[in-house]
Design a protein around this motif. Structure first.
Motif, short mmCIF file in Angstrom:
data_model
loop_
_atom_site.label_atom_id
_atom_site.label_comp_id
_atom_site.label_asym_id
_atom_site.label_seq_id
_atom_site.Cartn_x
_atom_site.Cartn_y
_atom_site.Cartn_z
N GLY A 227 9.21 -1.05 0.26
CA GLY A 227 8.35 -2.22 0.46
C GLY A 227 7.87 -2.32 1.90
O GLY A 227 8.65 -2.08 2.83
N THR A 228 6.61 -2.67 2.09
CA THR A 228 6.01 -2.68 3.44
C THR A 228 6.06 -4.06 4.09
O THR A 228 6.24 -5.08 3.42
CB THR A 228 4.54 -2.21 3.39
OG1 THR A 228 3.77 -3.18 2.66
CG2 THR A 228 4.40 -0.84 2.74
N GLN A 229 5.83 -4.04 5.41
CA GLN A 229 5.78 -5.29 6.20
C GLN A 229 4.52 -5.30 7.03
O GLN A 229 4.50 -4.79 8.14
CB GLN A 229 6.99 -5.36 7.13
CG GLN A 229 8.25 -5.76 6.43
CD GLN A 229 9.23 -6.41 7.38
OE1 GLN A 229 9.42 -5.97 8.49
NE2 GLN A 229 9.86 -7.46 6.94
N ASN B 251 0.47 -6.33 1.35
CA ASN B 251 1.63 -5.46 1.37
C ASN B 251 1.72 -4.65 0.09
O ASN B 251 1.08 -4.96 -0.92
CB ASN B 251 2.89 -6.28 1.61
CG ASN B 251 3.05 -6.61 3.08
OD1 ASN B 251 3.48 -5.77 3.86
ND2 ASN B 251 2.66 -7.82 3.46
N GLN B 252 2.51 -3.59 0.14
CA GLN B 252 2.57 -2.63 -0.97
C GLN B 252 4.02 -2.26 -1.27
O GLN B 252 4.90 -2.38 -0.42
CB GLN B 252 1.82 -1.34 -0.57
CG GLN B 252 0.38 -1.55 -0.19
CD GLN B 252 -0.22 -0.29 0.44
OE1 GLN B 252 0.50 0.62 0.88
NE2 GLN B 252 -1.54 -0.23 0.49
N ILE B 253 4.21 -1.83 -2.52
CA ILE B 253 5.45 -1.15 -2.88
C ILE B 253 5.08 0.28 -3.25
O ILE B 253 4.22 0.50 -4.12
CB ILE B 253 6.17 -1.86 -4.04
CG1 ILE B 253 6.75 -3.18 -3.54
CG2 ILE B 253 7.27 -0.97 -4.62
CD1 ILE B 253 7.37 -4.04 -4.61
N ILE C 270 7.54 -7.70 2.85
CA ILE C 270 8.78 -7.53 2.08
C ILE C 270 9.95 -7.27 3.03
O ILE C 270 9.94 -6.34 3.83
CB ILE C 270 8.62 -6.36 1.09
CG1 ILE C 270 7.45 -6.63 0.14
CG2 ILE C 270 9.92 -6.15 0.30
CD1 ILE C 270 7.02 -5.43 -0.68
N ILE D 150 14.34 -5.39 -1.04
CA ILE D 150 13.91 -5.00 -2.39
C ILE D 150 15.12 -4.49 -3.16
O ILE D 150 16.01 -3.85 -2.57
CB ILE D 150 12.79 -3.91 -2.31
CG1 ILE D 150 12.23 -3.58 -3.69
CG2 ILE D 150 13.29 -2.65 -1.62
CD1 ILE D 150 10.96 -2.73 -3.63
N TYR E 181 10.42 -11.97 0.26
CA TYR E 181 9.20 -11.80 1.05
C TYR E 181 8.88 -13.10 1.80
O TYR E 181 9.27 -14.20 1.39
CB TYR E 181 8.01 -11.44 0.13
CG TYR E 181 7.76 -12.45 -0.96
CD1 TYR E 181 6.87 -13.50 -0.76
CD2 TYR E 181 8.44 -12.39 -2.19
CE1 TYR E 181 6.66 -14.45 -1.75
CE2 TYR E 181 8.23 -13.34 -3.17
CZ TYR E 181 7.34 -14.37 -2.95
OH TYR E 181 7.14 -15.32 -3.91
N ALA F 77 7.81 -0.75 7.66
CA ALA F 77 8.60 -0.99 6.45
C ALA F 77 10.08 -1.08 6.80
O ALA F 77 10.55 -0.44 7.74
CB ALA F 77 8.36 0.14 5.44
N THR G 272 12.08 -8.83 -5.08
CA THR G 272 11.79 -8.73 -3.64
C THR G 272 12.07 -10.06 -2.96
O THR G 272 11.98 -11.12 -3.58
CB THR G 272 10.30 -8.36 -3.37
OG1 THR G 272 9.45 -9.39 -3.92
CG2 THR G 272 9.93 -7.02 -3.96
N HIS H 68 1.63 -5.78 -3.45
CA HIS H 68 2.56 -6.92 -3.40
C HIS H 68 1.89 -7.96 -2.49
O HIS H 68 2.16 -8.05 -1.30
CB HIS H 68 3.90 -6.45 -2.83
CG HIS H 68 4.97 -7.51 -2.80
ND1 HIS H 68 5.03 -8.49 -1.83
CD2 HIS H 68 6.02 -7.74 -3.63
CE1 HIS H 68 6.07 -9.27 -2.06
NE2 HIS H 68 6.70 -8.84 -3.14
#
Length: 387
Positions: A33-35, A41-43, A67, A70, A84, A15, A82, A62
């Motif tokens: 936000g994750t990568q 992916n998630q928030i 991401i 954010i 992305y 992230a 976001t 997401h």
């Protein structure tokens, strides 16, 4: 548990995107936000319970892509933007969109840590910020203290001002400007000033920092070689209208007076690798937070260039030369700038640092391995500032 002890939360994915939930001024809440290239992916909505020193979380899907940035609406707790990555025609482009969180995610409706298998909620897409023709979007900045209707996006060499209409379901391009000339003409980051009736935005491209007037979309100042290498982040002093902080790949943090940009007012050289983030405390602007890929977070006390150089709120024009002379004669020396604390809970590059919008003494930092650390300003300093 010791009051100043850090609280650590681990995400399953890498992230680099972090923001406080700006419109939330009661609960201490951050969005991360994750990568992930392989998985959705998630928030993560992170609630910090400061009484019990624990973190509660909710997870939103997401699915649009990994991401990179954010930001949260200053007016509506449920709305965020976001930037992305997505693949189109064999090319990777960074898009920007505005989303709404599900209404059922009211404060207090958290998953328990054991309930990790519960289904994640999906974000509702409100609108995209522009066609991909503008290029890859580096960041989205909301108008500070606004009604959440105006945002700026930086896409390649374009600065785009959007009006969000129909409850943010439609983004209308209000005005735009482009970088002209030689060199690396791609914006890396931008920040909207809370001063001057919110008519000024600062942007970074390559090693330069520029100021823009949002009414005319014209350039108002330019710091050509603000840093020796790429500028990574910017922030405005919330209490001194002309003061701006910048940081970059030359391992330095610099403080500027935008009325005279020939020299920085102050330079910090505490980090040993690229500095990815700089943030002023929203209430006490002498407290400056920086995060770096040396995996450290540093909290500095920049009291000499703050709005409280003598320990109480002072306006630039309030201190006459005579008063300054008298204060020196009485031996009342201004407090010295110093590093308050170096935080070493991270083991990877720290890509983001930010203050809570609800508690001025609390901040979060995020490293690439998915580790979020919540820390507090040391209690002794807090009381020194307050009393």
């Amino acid at each position: 548990m010791e009051d100043d002890a850090p609280v650590i939360y681990g995400l399953e994915f890498q992230a680099r995107a972090l923001t406080p939930q700006t419109a939330e001024t009661d609960a201490i809440r951050f969005l991360v936000g994750t990568q992930s290239l392989k998985y959705d992916n998630q928030i993560h909505i992170i609630d910090f319970d400061d009484e019990n020193n624990i973190i509660n979380k909710n997870v939103l899907l997401h699915q649009a892509g990994e991401i990179w940035h954010i930001s949260a609406s200053p007016a509506d707790k449920g709305v965020l933007a976001t930037c992305y990555n997505k693949t189109a025609d064999g090319k990777v482009v960074t898009c920007a969109a505005v989303w709404r969180m599900p209404a059922e995610l009211e404060p207090g409706s958290h998953e328990s840590p054991e309930d990790a298998a519960s289904p994640a909620h999906a974000l509702e897409l409100l609108c995209h910020l522009g066609p991909a023709a503008h290029g890859s979007t580096a960041c989205v900045a909301w108008e500070p203290a606004g009604d959440g209707k105006r945002v700026i996006s930086l896409a390649d060499n374009h600065i785009l001002l959007w009006d969000l209409q129909e409850s943010s379901s439609q983004a209308v391009l209000a005005s735009s400007a482009s970088l002209e000339g030689k060199g690396q003409l791609k914006f890396t980051t931008g920040r909207w000033s809370p001063h001057h009736s919110c008519t000024q935005v600062a942007t970074a491209n390559d090693s330069a920092v520029r100021g823009w007037d949002t009414r005319t979309m014209s350039q108002i100042y330019c710091i050509e070689s603000a840093h020796g290498q790429l500028v990574r982040d910017l922030d405005f002093n919330p209490n001194k209208q002309y003061y701006l902080a910048s940081c970059g790949d030359d391992c330095r943090v610099k403080f500027w007076d935008t009325r005279n940009v020939t020299e920085p007012v102050k330079t910090l050289e505490e980090h040993s690798h690229w500095v990815w983030g700089v943030r002023y405390n929203h209430s006490h602007d002498q407290l400056v937070l920086t995060g770096s890929s040396d995996s450290r977070v540093i909290l500095s006390n920049m009291v000499s260039i703050s709005s409280e150089p003598f320990g109480h709120l002072v306006d630039d024009d309030d201190l006459s030369e005579q008063e300054e002379r008298e204060s020196h004669e009485k031996g009342r020396k201004p407090p010295q700038d110093s590093v308050i604390a170096t935080y070493e809970e991270h083991e990877d590059s720290v890509y983001a640092v930010d203050w809570s919008s609800a508690d001025p003494w609390l901040f979060a930092s995020l490293s690439y391995d998915g580790r979020l650390v919540v820390n507090r300003v040391p209690r002794a300093l807090k009381y020194h500032i307050l009393l």
